[in-house]
Motif scaffolding. Structure first.
Motif, PDB file in Angstrom:
ATOM      1  N   PHE A   1      11.741  58.024  58.587  1.00 26.37           N
ATOM      2  CA  PHE A   1      11.719  56.572  58.725  1.00 26.37           C
ATOM      3  C   PHE A   1      12.914  56.083  59.548  1.00 26.37           C
ATOM      4  O   PHE A   1      12.792  55.232  60.421  1.00 26.37           O
ATOM      5  CB  PHE A   1      11.743  55.892  57.357  1.00 26.37           C
ATOM      6  N   MET A   2      14.102  56.650  59.227  1.00 27.41           N
ATOM      7  CA  MET A   2      15.313  56.209  59.918  1.00 27.41           C
ATOM      8  C   MET A   2      15.201  56.521  61.399  1.00 27.41           C
ATOM      9  O   MET A   2      15.587  55.729  62.250  1.00 27.41           O
ATOM     10  CB  MET A   2      16.567  56.889  59.339  1.00 27.41           C
ATOM     11  N   LYS A   3      14.615  57.694  61.689  1.00 23.80           N
ATOM     12  CA  LYS A   3      14.500  58.069  63.102  1.00 23.80           C
ATOM     13  C   LYS A   3      13.582  57.099  63.839  1.00 23.80           C
ATOM     14  O   LYS A   3      13.889  56.647  64.948  1.00 23.80           O
ATOM     15  CB  LYS A   3      13.949  59.491  63.189  1.00 23.80           C
ATOM     16  N   ILE A   4      12.470  56.740  63.175  1.00 25.06           N
ATOM     17  CA  ILE A   4      11.518  55.821  63.822  1.00 25.06           C
ATOM     18  C   ILE A   4      12.173  54.462  64.069  1.00 25.06           C
ATOM     19  O   ILE A   4      12.063  53.882  65.148  1.00 25.06           O
ATOM     20  CB  ILE A   4      10.242  55.668  62.955  1.00 25.06           C
ATOM     21  N   THR A   5      12.894  53.935  63.031  1.00 25.56           N
ATOM     22  CA  THR A   5      13.513  52.616  63.204  1.00 25.56           C
ATOM     23  C   THR A   5      14.560  52.665  64.316  1.00 25.56           C
ATOM     24  O   THR A   5      14.680  51.748  65.121  1.00 25.56           O
ATOM     25  CB  THR A   5      14.189  52.126  61.913  1.00 25.56           C
TER      26      THR A   5
ATOM     27  N   TRP B   1      16.243  51.052  69.581  1.00 23.68           N
ATOM     28  CA  TRP B   1      16.714  51.551  70.872  1.00 23.68           C
ATOM     29  C   TRP B   1      15.874  50.980  72.007  1.00 23.68           C
ATOM     30  O   TRP B   1      16.389  50.501  73.010  1.00 23.68           O
ATOM     31  CB  TRP B   1      16.628  53.075  70.825  1.00 23.68           C
ATOM     32  N   ARG B   2      14.543  51.003  71.819  1.00 18.24           N
ATOM     33  CA  ARG B   2      13.663  50.476  72.877  1.00 18.24           C
ATOM     34  C   ARG B   2      13.894  48.985  73.090  1.00 18.24           C
ATOM     35  O   ARG B   2      13.899  48.501  74.227  1.00 18.24           O
ATOM     36  CB  ARG B   2      12.177  50.690  72.503  1.00 18.24           C
ATOM     37  N   THR B   3      14.072  48.218  71.957  1.00 20.59           N
ATOM     38  CA  THR B   3      14.255  46.773  72.136  1.00 20.59           C
ATOM     39  C   THR B   3      15.543  46.486  72.896  1.00 20.59           C
ATOM     40  O   THR B   3      15.579  45.618  73.756  1.00 20.59           O
ATOM     41  CB  THR B   3      14.315  46.037  70.779  1.00 20.59           C
ATOM     42  N   ILE B   4      16.581  47.253  72.589  1.00 25.49           N
ATOM     43  CA  ILE B   4      17.853  46.997  73.269  1.00 25.49           C
ATOM     44  C   ILE B   4      17.738  47.319  74.748  1.00 25.49           C
ATOM     45  O   ILE B   4      18.175  46.560  75.599  1.00 25.49           O
ATOM     46  CB  ILE B   4      18.994  47.808  72.622  1.00 25.49           C
ATOM     47  N   ILE B   5      17.128  48.443  75.053  1.00 24.75           N
ATOM     48  CA  ILE B   5      17.069  48.845  76.457  1.00 24.75           C
ATOM     49  C   ILE B   5      16.212  47.872  77.247  1.00 24.75           C
ATOM     50  O   ILE B   5      16.506  47.571  78.400  1.00 24.75           O
ATOM     51  CB  ILE B   5      16.521  50.297  76.561  1.00 24.75           C
ATOM     52  N   SER B   6      15.157  47.350  76.613  1.00 24.78           N
ATOM     53  CA  SER B   6      14.278  46.468  77.381  1.00 24.78           C
ATOM     54  C   SER B   6      14.788  45.037  77.465  1.00 24.78           C
ATOM     55  O   SER B   6      14.275  44.257  78.238  1.00 24.78           O
ATOM     56  CB  SER B   6      12.874  46.472  76.768  1.00 24.78           C
ATOM     57  N   SER B   7      15.835  44.670  76.667  1.00 25.90           N
ATOM     58  CA  SER B   7      16.297  43.275  76.714  1.00 25.90           C
ATOM     59  C   SER B   7      17.028  43.015  78.021  1.00 25.90           C
ATOM     60  O   SER B   7      17.644  43.915  78.577  1.00 25.90           O
ATOM     61  CB  SER B   7      17.222  42.977  75.540  1.00 25.90           C
TER      62      SER B   7
ATOM     63  N   TYR C   1      22.477  57.980  61.502  1.00 25.33           N
ATOM     64  CA  TYR C   1      21.349  57.134  61.923  1.00 25.33           C
ATOM     65  C   TYR C   1      21.405  55.788  61.238  1.00 25.33           C
ATOM     66  O   TYR C   1      21.165  54.760  61.833  1.00 25.33           O
ATOM     67  CB  TYR C   1      20.015  57.804  61.569  1.00 25.33           C
ATOM     68  N   ILE C   2      21.728  55.805  59.927  1.00 24.29           N
ATOM     69  CA  ILE C   2      21.735  54.546  59.163  1.00 24.29           C
ATOM     70  C   ILE C   2      22.804  53.623  59.729  1.00 24.29           C
ATOM     71  O   ILE C   2      22.564  52.441  59.955  1.00 24.29           O
ATOM     72  CB  ILE C   2      21.984  54.813  57.669  1.00 24.29           C
ATOM     73  N   LEU C   3      23.997  54.208  59.981  1.00 23.74           N
ATOM     74  CA  LEU C   3      25.081  53.393  60.522  1.00 23.74           C
ATOM     75  C   LEU C   3      24.703  52.810  61.868  1.00 23.74           C
ATOM     76  O   LEU C   3      24.918  51.638  62.154  1.00 23.74           O
ATOM     77  CB  LEU C   3      26.343  54.256  60.687  1.00 23.74           C
ATOM     78  N   VAL C   4      24.107  53.676  62.695  1.00 19.65           N
ATOM     79  CA  VAL C   4      23.739  53.219  64.035  1.00 19.65           C
ATOM     80  C   VAL C   4      22.710  52.101  63.940  1.00 19.65           C
ATOM     81  O   VAL C   4      22.779  51.113  64.677  1.00 19.65           O
ATOM     82  CB  VAL C   4      23.203  54.401  64.876  1.00 19.65           C
ATOM     83  N   CYS C   5      21.760  52.255  63.029  1.00 21.45           N
ATOM     84  CA  CYS C   5      20.754  51.197  62.882  1.00 21.45           C
ATOM     85  C   CYS C   5      21.405  49.879  62.518  1.00 21.45           C
ATOM     86  O   CYS C   5      21.039  48.844  63.042  1.00 21.45           O
ATOM     87  CB  CYS C   5      19.728  51.589  61.818  1.00 21.45           C
TER      88      CYS C   5
END
Lengths: 185, 232
Positions: B23-27, B32-38, B58-62
């Motif tokens: 789950f963490m990997k998917i989130t 990541w995609r939203t940030i890159i596309s903004s 992963y949790i921290l990064v999220c």
């Protein structure tokens, strides 16, 4: 048959109405037209509308800015440009390099100056924010009062410093300042 | 045990459930995609080296990514020039009262010094995150200064001087920042330059433009006819 003189006949003939008296030649008075005020008003409204339309059209067009004397190049100089440009010998590479290095040093110096200025400003703002936070903890009322806009501050005037200090009991000469700037009317 | 699923021991069935790590990997990848596309993602920074190596990171990064997205969203709102009224974005309203549109008017006899000072004021305002709306020049005032001989009005000497003027317009100046800003500007005032900060009025705008003779004539004509028509 009695002979008659034409002139006599002329005097005896009844005269045409418009020759004898002014009022006798008048037509019978007509009734005043009831539609007149409406038509007049209509005409006036039309004139007003036309004027307003013209005013709106002129206002829509971009207004002309006044030309600023210090930013305009005098035409004489533009005409004399070819005469005035100098043809100089090209500079050697060492000189060019020196100049570029000097420019870089100057850039770095100005940059460090600017950074110092920004650091000072940051320090001022930071200490102000810190003080306001402490004040907020102390009392909300005082904080709100401190934050309010100072109405006396706004027409704010200041003059730059003067090169020489004031001379005691200096009598300034009499004179007059006359404004001779171009009037745009 | 595989990365993607682990067998959960239940009383009846052995069920494959996706793990928390999955789950963490998917989130993470979605964020990541939203940030890159903004549109506000800086294109020249490579974030590939910053990919997390372990599950906890992963949790921290999220968390940090959600914070950044929030910041970017707030920034986008500011950039577009509107603020959403009501809801969570009400907190973006400034708590500190703000001045009206102000004009910083600088006058002086020496115009290179004046121009430099104006540049400096503009730069300082931008550095302090004060919105500079506009900055303009006004044609100079020509002064003819006559010096009289002592105790008479015979002209001794005459001087023609020009008083140049520059203006910087500022909006949304919070009251706390204002005091610091005025102090800083005053400290840097060069000699011979005078500073005046006042509210912006329509006259200040009109002074910049050449008055239109035709427009004036039309307006006087309209007034003589009895004023403009009232709109229905």
């Amino acid at each position: 048959m009695p002979a008659f003189c034409p002139t006599e006949m002329r005097t005896l003939r009844p005269t045409s109405p418009h020759l004898s008296t002014p009022s006798a030649g008048a037509e019978p008075l007509k009734k005043k037209k009831r539609l007149d005020p409406a038509i007049l008003k209509h005409r006036e409204d039309r004139k007003r509308k036309r004027l307003e339309k013209q005013i709106r059209r002129l206002e829509r067009n971009a207004k002309q800015l006044k030309p600023i004397d210090e930013l305009e190049v005098p035409l004489k100089l533009i005409d004399q440009k070819e005469q005035r440009t100098r043809v100089l010998t090209p500079l050697s590479e060492t000189v060019l390099e020196e100049r570029v290095l000097l420019q870089k040093e100057w850039c770095q110096y100005k940059h460090s100056q600017r950074m110092q200025d920004l650091q000072i400003i940051d320090r001022l703002l930071f200490s102000q924010q810190k003080a306001l936070n402490e004040l907020k903890k102390e009392s909300e009322d005082l904080y709100q009062a401190a934050i309010q806009i100072d109405p006396k501050l706004i027409p704010f005037k200041a003059k730059g410093p003067v090169r020489t200090p004031l001379i005691n009991q200096y009598e300034s000469p009499d004179g007059e300042y006359v404004d001779v700037s171009r009037k745009w009317e | 045990m595989s990365w993607h699923c682990q067998y959960v021991k239940t009383t009846s069935l052995n069920v494959k459930l996706p793990t928390l790590q999955w789950f963490m990997k998917i989130t993470f990848w979605l964020l990541w995609r939203t940030i890159i596309s903004s549109p506000h993602f800086p294109a020249n920074i490579t974030w590939i080296n910053l990919l997390p190596q372990s599950e906890e990171s992963y949790i921290l990064v999220c968390q940090t990514l959600t914070d950044r997205i929030e910041l970017m969203r707030k920034k986008m709102i500011f950039f577009n020039g509107y603020r959403v009224i009501g809801g969570k974005l009400d907190k973006l309203k400034p708590d500190i009262p703000v001045y009206n549109t102000l004009n910083i008017q600088i006058k002086g006899y020496d115009f290179p010094v004046l121009e430099n000072y104006q540049k400096f004021v503009h730069g300082i305002a931008e550095a302090m995150e004060i919105e500079v709306e506009d900055s303009w020049a006004v044609p100079p005032q020509h002064l003819q200064i006559q010096k009289f001989k002592p105790r008479s009005s015979i002209v001794d000497s005459e001087y023609k001087l020009l008083v140049y003027e520059r203006n910087v317009q500022i909006t949304d100046l919070p009251s706390t920042v204002a005091s610091v800003f005025f102090e800083v500007i005053q400290a840097v005032l060069p000699e011979g330059v005078s500073l005046s900060i006042h509210e912006h009025l329509k006259e200040h705008d009109d002074v910049r433009f050449v008055p239109d003779q035709q427009l004036k004539e039309l307006k006087t004509e309209l007034d003589s006819l009895g004023g403009p028509l009232k709109k229905k």
